[in-house]
Motif scaffolding. Structure first.
Motif, PDB file in Angstrom:
ATOM      1  N   ALA A  17       0.861  -1.182   0.000  1.00  0.00           N
ATOM      2  CA  ALA A  17       0.000   0.000   0.000  1.00  0.00           C
ATOM      3  C   ALA A  17       0.897   1.232   0.000  1.00  0.00           C
ATOM      4  CB  ALA A  17      -0.917  -0.002   1.219  1.00  0.00           C
ATOM      5  N   ARG A  49       0.726   5.214  -0.011  1.00  0.00           N
ATOM      6  CA  ARG A  49      -0.207   6.318   0.229  1.00  0.00           C
ATOM      7  C   ARG A  49       0.557   7.642   0.156  1.00  0.00           C
ATOM      8  NH1 ARG A  49      -2.311   2.331   3.801  1.00  0.00           N
ATOM      9  NH2 ARG A  49      -0.948   3.017   5.511  1.00  0.00           N
ATOM     10  N   LEU A  50       0.295   8.390  -0.902  1.00  0.00           N
ATOM     11  CA  LEU A  50       0.933   9.686  -1.124  1.00  0.00           C
ATOM     12  C   LEU A  50      -0.142  10.722  -1.431  1.00  0.00           C
ATOM     13  CD1 LEU A  50       3.386  11.547  -1.569  1.00  0.00           C
ATOM     14  CD2 LEU A  50       3.415  10.785  -3.963  1.00  0.00           C
ATOM     15  N   PRO A  51      -0.454  11.629  -0.512  1.00  0.00           N
ATOM     16  CA  PRO A  51      -1.399  12.707  -0.813  1.00  0.00           C
ATOM     17  C   PRO A  51      -0.912  13.559  -1.977  1.00  0.00           C
ATOM     18  CG  PRO A  51      -0.993  12.542   1.562  1.00  0.00           C
ATOM     19  CD  PRO A  51       0.008  11.645   0.884  1.00  0.00           C
ATOM     20  N   GLU A 108       3.616  -1.294   3.831  1.00  0.00           N
ATOM     21  CA  GLU A 108       2.914  -0.016   3.739  1.00  0.00           C
ATOM     22  C   GLU A 108       3.925   1.126   3.769  1.00  0.00           C
ATOM     23  OE1 GLU A 108      -0.041   0.305   6.733  1.00  0.00           O
ATOM     24  OE2 GLU A 108      -1.197  -1.441   6.039  1.00  0.00           O
ATOM     25  N   GLU A 126       3.819   5.394   3.533  1.00  0.00           N
ATOM     26  CA  GLU A 126       2.949   6.564   3.507  1.00  0.00           C
ATOM     27  C   GLU A 126       3.750   7.827   3.766  1.00  0.00           C
ATOM     28  OE1 GLU A 126       0.002   6.918   6.481  1.00  0.00           O
ATOM     29  OE2 GLU A 126       1.308   6.295   8.133  1.00  0.00           O
TER      30      GLU A 126
END
Length: 367
Positions: free
Chosen positions: A251, A253-255, A290, A292
């Motif tokens: 996973a 997750r990068l804004p 994960e 992020e």
């Protein structure tokens, strides 16, 4: 033709003028206390003489330096600024005649300001000699002080430049170690798959080509956008997924608003690679990786779970962070409770800085 005065460099001329004025105040205080002179009258004479000596000595030094180095503009002086120092021979003449001229000029200016007529030139040879000595001794002391300061500053500047150059070389060495490390491991895995599962080997080779195109297609840069870092990780994880199959789940997750922040290339690569090699791959059931990115005040925080607890990956990340950011960046490790899956959580903190046009981003391949 008289050479022009050099431009003010780092305001050093102004700094020397201010220090000369402070020296004049100190002399006025000394004369007032020791000889009982009137302070304000003594201060006017002291300041005028100090500034007069500074003007003649510093102006003569600048003119002499321009003349001496008129045909050697590229010569570097290891002990000072070559453009500002004419050598001790010329400087001795500047101090001698500058102190005398400054004292005479200062007396004349002070007389004009106070409406006095000290007639210093008519005071006799003993008084003139005393005035010259009194002006010459501080001139020599001030010249030695300013030159010593200039040499110290030059040595400090050279040391800082050498440190920056060493840090850049170290960074390049670390990057040259990272990419082959990943590449050799992948080729070794590919060699095994060719004999066992040719179809998966073909897919893995395609992924490897795509990854190398993204990684090696651009020029070497010190920084690239965070989105490029995540794209490289996605390519690498796709390679690992071909080999590990369903045993690897990830996973990323990068804004979107953080994608343009600047990070060192391959910063997270060694953490991810070693986490798979020494963590997930060692378990039959595999696991979930994960990655992020979050923003915490003025810092960019990158988390990798699980992460290696030691070895090549952590050492390289720590050295690269120290090289680029010093104490402003860190790599922290935190044990994950067994109830939450166990392992180690790696947290990278570094200044959140946007990419600038001066640092080109790494090119990525079309998907």
């Amino acid at each position: 033709m008289v050479p022009a005065l050099p431009r003010l460099r780092d305001h050093r001329l102004l700094q020397r003028a201010l220090k000369s004025m402070l020296f004049g105040v100190a002399v006025a205080v000394f004369l007032s206390i020791v000889f009982g002179k009137t302070f304000w009258r003594t201060l006017v004479y002291s300041e005028c003489i100090s500034l007069g000596c500074w003007l003649f000595i510093d102006g003569g030094r600048a003119l002499a330096a321009r003349w001496v180095h008129r045909r050697r503009p590229d010569r570097a002086d290891p002990c000072g600024d070559d453009a500002e120092w004419p050598g001790w021979g010329w400087m001795s003449a500047c101090v001698l005649f500058g102190s005398i001229g400054g004292a005479l000029l200062g007396h004349a200016v002070a007389d004009a300001l106070l409406g006095a007529d000290s007639r210093v030139l008519d005071s006799g040879p003993d008084a003139l000699l005393a005035l010259m000595v009194i002006s010459l001794v501080p001139g020599i002391a001030a010249t030695w002080y300013f030159q010593a300061r200039s040499r110290l500053q030059a040595l400090q500047a050279n040391a800082e430049a050498a440190q920056r150059q060493a840090a850049e070389h170290q960074l390049r060495l670390l990057e040259s170690q990272l990419e082959p490390h990943m590449l050799f491991n992948t080729l070794a895995n590919l060699r095994v798959l060719i004999g066992l599962e040719p179809a998966r080997a073909q897919e893995m080779l395609d992924r490897l080509i795509a990854y190398l195109r993204a990684t090696l297609g651009g020029s070497r840069v010190a920084l690239h956008p965070l989105r490029a870092e995540f794209e490289r990780l996605a390519d690498y994880l796709a390679l690992m997924r071909v080999r590990m199959g369903h045993r690897l789940q990830e996973a990323l997750r990068l804004p979107g608003e953080l994608g343009g922040l600047a990070v060192p290339p391959l910063l997270l690569q060694p953490l991810v690679e070693n986490a798979i090699k020494h963590g997930l791959e060692a378990h039959v059931e595999g696991g979930r990786l994960e990655i992020e990115a979050v923003l915490d005040g003025g810092q960019l925080v990158l988390r990798a779970d699980p992460a290696p607890s030691g070895g090549f990956g952590l050492a390289q990340v720590r050295e690269r962070l120290a090289t680029l950011y010093g104490e402003a960046a860190s790599l922290e490790l935190c044990a994950v409770p067994a109830a939450e899956g166990g392992g180690t959580l790696a947290t990278v903190r570094l200044p959140a800085r946007p990419m600038t046009p001066a640092v080109p981003s790494t090119a990525t391949h079309p998907r």
